[in-house]
Design an enzyme around this catalytic site. Structure first.
Site, PDB file in Angstrom:
ATOM      1  N   LYS A 102      54.307  13.589  37.765  1.00 15.97           N
ATOM      2  CA  LYS A 102      53.077  14.396  37.757  1.00 15.97           C
ATOM      3  C   LYS A 102      52.544  14.476  36.332  1.00 15.97           C
ATOM      4  CE  LYS A 102      51.355  18.894  39.376  1.00 15.97           C
ATOM      5  NZ  LYS A 102      51.729  20.211  39.946  1.00 15.97           N
ATOM      6  N   SER A 140      49.228  21.345  44.109  1.00 15.43           N
ATOM      7  CA  SER A 140      48.549  20.517  43.135  1.00 15.43           C
ATOM      8  C   SER A 140      49.225  19.174  42.878  1.00 15.43           C
ATOM      9  CB  SER A 140      48.427  21.282  41.824  1.00 15.43           C
ATOM     10  OG  SER A 140      49.700  21.511  41.269  1.00 15.43           O
ATOM     11  N   SER A 144      52.956  24.177  44.765  1.00 21.09           N
ATOM     12  CA  SER A 144      52.382  22.880  44.383  1.00 21.09           C
ATOM     13  C   SER A 144      53.264  21.658  44.637  1.00 21.09           C
ATOM     14  CB  SER A 144      51.976  22.898  42.917  1.00 21.09           C
ATOM     15  OG  SER A 144      50.761  23.594  42.779  1.00 21.09           O
TER      16      SER A 144
END
Lengths: 97, 487
Positions: free
Chosen positions: B80, B155, B179
């Site tokens: 990420k 996210s 997330s």
């Protein structure tokens, strides 16, 4: 206080200034509307009785962490590579005073 | 024959170690997938093909020389883009950090490298991890591989989408209010938020530091346990890292849930939770009973206040954590370079941050400002205590708590983005694990309208083993995790 207008636009402008975020005049209107909707929802926390309840800042006990005062790998000049403006080995800043 | 890109981390690392395949050819199969599908999925922001291939050749040569390799020998990991990677752009999906090249590695990256994993690239996310859909990315939305018009969750949407579309073998995400678990649910992957303090946050770009943890997104529970074993354990560089040494989480993976007590909180099946989501979860509960566990209806009375308390705390912490972005030492700087510091600073932050980030900073600043501090921030911290007490009480009677990960099925891209509050509501079932610090996983548990549904399993602090064992047992006795999106 009018429920739908908890925070007037002047206050949103002021808070944005405190946060050092410029808003366009359209955004000031939109954010005021959205902030009031969101704060309206948040106000439900007032239903909870929290007398004598201690706050939880962190879920674990935080203690100061010390390490030996020994030199480790340094970042050298690498951090300067990301600076938009620099002079020699210095970050270049706008006027502060 | 199983294609190289289809293999799990466990399988491919074994094959590479045994010289049945080379790390290099395995990487080429993944890059082929990325080239073929990422144009429509947009899971990646940055792919480091040359760097990864170089590393693969190094690993292959180590093996030929008979050197011992780490547990993730050759495994390609997608990371990420809020986790710092030395020499690789780390953007947080923000214009603010569009050109930021991290001068150091996050601890989790150091540990991946020490285990001989290969960093494949950086994945798309909501800007500064603030979102539930990956739509707030400055670089554009990620599309759900199961249905390209739907959101992949967020996210960590890029990480989940990359893993399920077999563009990466495993991935790292971060979870502040759901997330990791949300995109795991929406993309049908396994996704674990570890107990707060188990995984080092050093090098994770802060959004809400008292809530967030880095964790794995994988296609199998075994890979999840493997990745956690590598990244977990104490780190001197993170003062919130708990003094627990790294464990081997694979040793707890047994096909056995006999005698386990599972709590189903009525609040996880209440108003706002779609029937289409409830059904597969209740089927899963039946499955666990068939396998020898017992399910009990329980109640978490303070659940109703968790979402508001969570958002107030997260926004308050965000307003402080994001104060560092002034565009001076790094980050976006407006070309119009005049006026005093405050003016320049405000302009940089206007143009550098997207709307949702600015909204949260402003709300957080408001909640922390004189006159409102007690009413919002302090009140929320007290409610956090009450929520914790509720969960502590519940876990005296049950070993695990189970429910849906998300209250609704994946929805259309663009459907909710203009209504922030509607989006926040999607996090209602995931935020309790962050407020309490407890570990929680999302595992595939079925499909409705050809869209995945995720089962959330929460456990006691630092008892990832029981969560993983239950998840593993469920996986061994179901087939949901074997389905792949029609790309």
């Amino acid at each position: 206080m009018d429920k739908s207008n908890r925070v007037p636009i002047e206050e949103v402008k002021h808070i944005a200034e405190l946060a050092r975020i410029e808003l366009s005049s359209q955004e000031e209107i939109l954010f005021t509307k959205q902030l009031n909707e969101i704060l309206d929802y948040f106000s439900k926390i007032n239903e909870v009785d929290t007398d004598d309840v201690p706050p939880t800042y962190h879920v674990i006990d935080l203690v100061n962490v010390y390490r030996e005062d020994k030199i480790q790998r340094s970042l050298m000049d690498d951090p300067l590579k990301n600076a938009p403006k620099k002079e020699n080995r210095y970050f270049k800043s706008p006027r502060i005073v | 024959m199983t294609k190289l890109y289809e293999m799990t981390a466990l399988e491919i690392s074994e094959d590479i170690r045994n010289q049945e395949v080379s790390a290099e050819e395995y990487l080429y199969s993944l890059f082929e997938r990325i080239e073929k599908f990422d144009g429509k999925i947009h899971a990646f922001i940055t792919v480091v093909k040359d760097m990864a291939l170089k590393k693969a050749r190094e690993i292959d040569s180590k093996i030929r020389k008979g050197e011992r390799l780490g547990r993730l020998a050759g495994v390609a990991v997608a990371v990420k883009d809020n986790i710092c990677t030395r020499g690789i752009r780390t953007t947080c999906s923000s214009r603010m950090l569009e050109n930021f090249i991290s001068p150091y590695d996050a601890t989790v990256i150091e540990r991946l490298k020490a285990a001989d994993a290969i960093i494949l690239g950086k994945t798309n996310m909501d800007e500064f991890a603030m979102g539930t859909t990956t739509e707030t990315s400055y670089f554009g939305a990620t599309h759900n591989p199961w249905n390209l018009s739907k959101v992949p969750g967020g996210s960590s949407g890029g990480s989940a989408a990359a893993v399920i579309s077999e563009e990466a073998t495993v991935a790292l995400g971060s979870d502040t209010g759901g997330s990791i678990r949300c995109p795991a649910s929406y993309c049908s992957t396994v996704g674990l938020k570890p107990t707060y303090g188990l995984v080092s946050r050093y090098g994770l770009i802060s959004y809400a530091n008292s809530l967030e943890q880095i964790g794995p997104l994988t296609r199998t529970v075994h890979d999840c346990a493997l990745l956690l074993s590598v990244i977990g354990g104490h780190d001197d560089k993170d003062s919130t890292s708990v003094k627990i040494s790294s464990k081997n989480y694979m040793s707890c993976l047994r096909d056995d849930v006999k005698g386990l007590k599972i709590g189903l909180p009525q609040e996880f099946f209440g108003e706002g939770v779609e029937e289409a989501v409830k059904e597969p979860i209740l089927d899963a509960a039946d499955k666990f009973e068939d396998l020898g566990a017992s399910c009990h209806e329980i109640s978490i009375p303070t659940m109703d206040y968790a979402l508001a308390a969570y958002y107030i705390i997260a926004m308050s912490e965000a307003s402080s954590n994001l104060a560092r972005y002034d565009g001076l030492r790094y980050g976006y700087q407006d070309d119009v370079y005049e006026g005093n510091f405050d003016v320049v600073f405000s302009k940089n932050r206007k143009a550098g941050f997207g709307a949702e980030v600015r909204r949260r900073i402003i709300l957080g600043t408001y909640a922390l400002s004189a006159g409102y501090f007690e009413q919002y921030y302090m009140k929320s911290l007290k409610i956090r205590t009450l929520i914790r007490r509720d969960f502590e009480k519940a876990f005296k009677h049950v070993d695990l708590i189970m429910g849906p990960t998300m209250p609704v099925l994946p929805f259309d891209i663009g459907e909710r983005i203009d209504d922030p509050l509607q989006l926040y509501m999607c996090d209602i079932l995931t935020v309790p694990a962050n407020l309490t610090g407890y570990p929680a996983i999302s595992v595939p548990c079925g499909f409705r309208n050809n869209l995945p549904v995720g089962l959330q399993i929460m456990g006691r602090p630092f008892d990832e083993e029981t969560i993983l064992r239950a998840a593993y047992t469920f996986e061994q006795n179901t087939n949901h995790h074997k389905r792949r999106p029609p790309l």
